[in-house]
Write a protein that holds these residues in place. Structure first.
Motif, short mmCIF file in Angstrom:
data_model
loop_
_atom_site.label_atom_id
_atom_site.label_comp_id
_atom_site.label_asym_id
_atom_site.label_seq_id
_atom_site.Cartn_x
_atom_site.Cartn_y
_atom_site.Cartn_z
N THR A 155 0.83 -1.20 0.00
CA THR A 155 0.00 0.00 0.00
C THR A 155 0.87 1.26 0.00
OG1 THR A 155 -0.18 -0.39 2.38
CG2 THR A 155 -2.06 -1.02 1.04
N LEU A 156 0.22 2.38 -0.32
CA LEU A 156 0.87 3.69 -0.39
C LEU A 156 0.43 4.51 0.81
CD1 LEU A 156 -0.07 4.14 -4.10
CD2 LEU A 156 2.32 4.21 -3.33
N PHE A 164 5.40 9.33 -0.97
CA PHE A 164 4.63 8.21 -0.44
C PHE A 164 5.58 7.18 0.17
CE2 PHE A 164 1.98 9.95 -3.76
CZ PHE A 164 0.71 9.92 -3.22
N MET A 165 5.28 6.79 1.41
CA MET A 165 5.97 5.66 2.01
C MET A 165 5.30 4.40 1.47
SD MET A 165 5.37 3.22 4.56
CE MET A 165 4.42 3.79 5.97
N LEU A 166 6.11 3.45 1.04
CA LEU A 166 5.59 2.16 0.56
C LEU A 166 5.57 1.17 1.71
CD1 LEU A 166 7.58 1.73 -2.78
CD2 LEU A 166 5.27 2.64 -2.47
N ALA A 167 4.48 0.43 1.83
CA ALA A 167 4.39 -0.58 2.88
C ALA A 167 5.57 -1.54 2.78
CB ALA A 167 3.08 -1.34 2.76
N GLY A 168 6.24 -1.76 3.91
CA GLY A 168 7.37 -2.68 3.97
C GLY A 168 6.95 -4.03 4.54
#
Lengths: 178, 178
Positions: A155-156, A164-168
């Motif tokens: 997710t974003l 945007f942080m990307l789900a890790g």
């Protein structure tokens, strides 16, 4: 995405991590999409979601009048569409057409699901007390759809100004918390 | 964490990604901490935050009566403390002591900052209209503190039952969105 019906009791787990969402509305047969990051769970079951839809957005009137919307959760592959929907207005643009997104029929509401999103939550507006002051809408999720193949959706998460942080990775700790 | 004063106009960028937060309250000289994932921005400036503090939580009465709290944002190093605070009650436990967290004085409110968190937002309660029905509190952030060394904080994002998504990489897209 091959989405299947998803238990309402588990919906909170989709929204608690704080993903950017794409909210669809339908007003007089015209579909629209808006990008949204200002939402929170309010209750587990039936799942209630509170979200801010600014009165500067074309979706505001549609949501207020039709009392229905769909909250769709995109993954990183849709980043360009997320930004595109956030930077344009449904007043002038058919966003489904402009951004190559596919409307799919919902079961319980008129606004469409976005076929390319891994999860879609059909919602009815149930409380408007904070709409005038904060543009804050209380929605009840009446039907949820999730692609069961997406175990760790990328997710974003908006940090502001197009970052945007990307789900890790996901970690699991022993917990009594729901 | 060496936190510095942070512009209120930029606070939304800390909460929009949806991190788990640790909310501190102080009631009759007793500090408490609760773990929270149900919060959203409501306004950019002054920054308003809406959050659900259940009336089953010991913090509910403290927040309602003192009208003050601090929203602290932890990173992955504090995962055990986040779960610990979520699984215990301040009714019986001094959570700062139990989980090795350090209270630091706030500038504008009585509840303490958590020294180990990379960001802390001092808040005053400004609207209680949805407290009775949804335990939903509207808070104004009056002072923010952030560790400037943390450019991409590895925040925790709760997926339910002790599963946490860890913040991954940040991407940047051209955007007119704030």
């Amino acid at each position: 995405m091959a989405k299947e019906s998803f238990p309402l009791s588990e919906v909170y787990g989709l929204l608690e991590p704080g993903p950017v969402v794409l909210v669809t509305t339908a007003d007089k047969g015209r579909n629209n999409i808006m990008t949204l990051s200002w939402q929170t769970m309010l209750e587990f079951e039936p799942p209630l979601v509170g979200c801010v839809v600014s009165d500067r957005n074309h979706s505001f009137a549609a949501l207020k009048q039709t009392k229905e919307c769909v909250i769709n959760i995109p993954t990183a592959e849709l980043a360009a569409q997320v930004v595109g929907c956030g930077n344009s207005s449904g007043r002038k643009l058919d966003k489904f057409h402009a951004f190559g997104l596919t409307p799919a029929p919902a079961a319980r509401v008129k606004p469409p699901l976005i076929a390319e999103c891994y999860a879609s939550l059909e919602c009815k507006l149930v409380d408007t007390r904070l709409v005038t002051k904060y543009c804050f809408f209380v929605l009840e999720v009446v039907q949820a759809w999730v692609d069961p193949a997406q175990k760790s959706p990328r997710t974003l998460h908006h940090r502001g100004r197009g970052a945007f942080m990307l789900a890790g990775d996901t970690i699991k700790l022993p917990s009594k918390m729901k």
